[in-house]
Design an enzyme around this catalytic site. Sequence first.
Site, short mmCIF file in Angstrom:
data_model
loop_
_atom_site.label_atom_id
_atom_site.label_comp_id
_atom_site.label_asym_id
_atom_site.label_seq_id
_atom_site.Cartn_x
_atom_site.Cartn_y
_atom_site.Cartn_z
N SER A 145 20.93 15.66 -10.90
CA SER A 145 19.74 16.18 -11.55
C SER A 145 20.01 16.36 -13.03
O SER A 145 21.14 16.67 -13.44
CB SER A 145 19.34 17.53 -10.93
N TYR A 158 22.24 25.79 -8.77
CA TYR A 158 21.82 24.41 -8.58
C TYR A 158 22.51 23.49 -9.58
O TYR A 158 23.06 22.43 -9.22
CB TYR A 158 20.30 24.31 -8.74
#
Length: 256
Positions: A145, A158
Site C-alpha cells: 500500500s 497498517y
Amino acid sequence: MTSQTPPKRVAVVTGGSRGIGAAICRRLARDGLTTHLVYRDADEAAERVVKEITAAGGHAFSHKADVSDETQVRHLVDRVLNQDEAVHILVNNAGVIDDRLLALTKLPQWDHVLRTNLSGPFLMCRAVLPVMLEQSWGRIINISSNSVRRPGPGQTAYAASKGGLEALTRGLASEVGHKGIRVNTVAPGAIRTDMTTPLATRLGLSTAGMGWGLPEDIAGLVGFLATDDADYIQGQTITADGGRLVMRPRSSTTSL
C-alpha cells in the site's frame, strides 16, 4: 515432430473474494491460468467470483482458509498441489485494516494486523517455495500500500505491516532469485473497494473524486508481473497510485 502444449500455469490468490483480489483472480483466469481463490469469511462472494470466471470459460476454485494460521496454510497448499501438482504464481493480497491511533491501540489489535498482513504472506511464501524451487520457476507478488510512504493518522499498524511486507519482498528476492523465482510488490494508491469505501466515508472523503483507481488497475499490473515478460523485474515495489506521490492534491477529496 508433434508439438506439446505447455502445461497450464497455476495461481493462488489470497483475499481473492472481493475488491482487488477478485479482480486479480478474474485477470489471471482470463490470461489462461488455473486460479485458486483463497478467502476467510466471504463464502457467497467467493462463490460468485468462481462462477463468473467459470462462465467466462476460465478455471477457478475457491478455498476457505485463514492465511495467518500455519496449519490452515499447510493444508491449503496441500489441496492445491493434490489437485494441480504445481503452484507457479502466488499473490499475497489478503489483508485487514484496523485503523486507530497508536496510543489507543491494544496489543491484540496490533497483533491481528501484523499477523494477517505480514505473517500471512510469510507463511504462504514458505509453503509454496519448495514446489517453486523444484520447478525452477515462480512468481510471488505481494500487495502492499502507498500508506507505507504516506500513512495517515491511525494507520501506524497498517503501514508497519505493509512496510514489513515490502522488506520481506526484497529479502526473499535475494534468496531465491537465482533459482528462477521473481518476488515483487505492488503498492496501490486509493482504490475503490468494499474495504476502502467505508474508511473514506468515515473520513468524509468521496471515492468518486479524481485520484481513485479501480481494482482492475492493480490486476493488470499483477497480470504482467505473473508472466515471463517480467523476468527482469526482481525485488521491486511498483507503485500504482495515479501519480498521487508526485502530484499535489487539488482538494481534500482526493486524499486518503
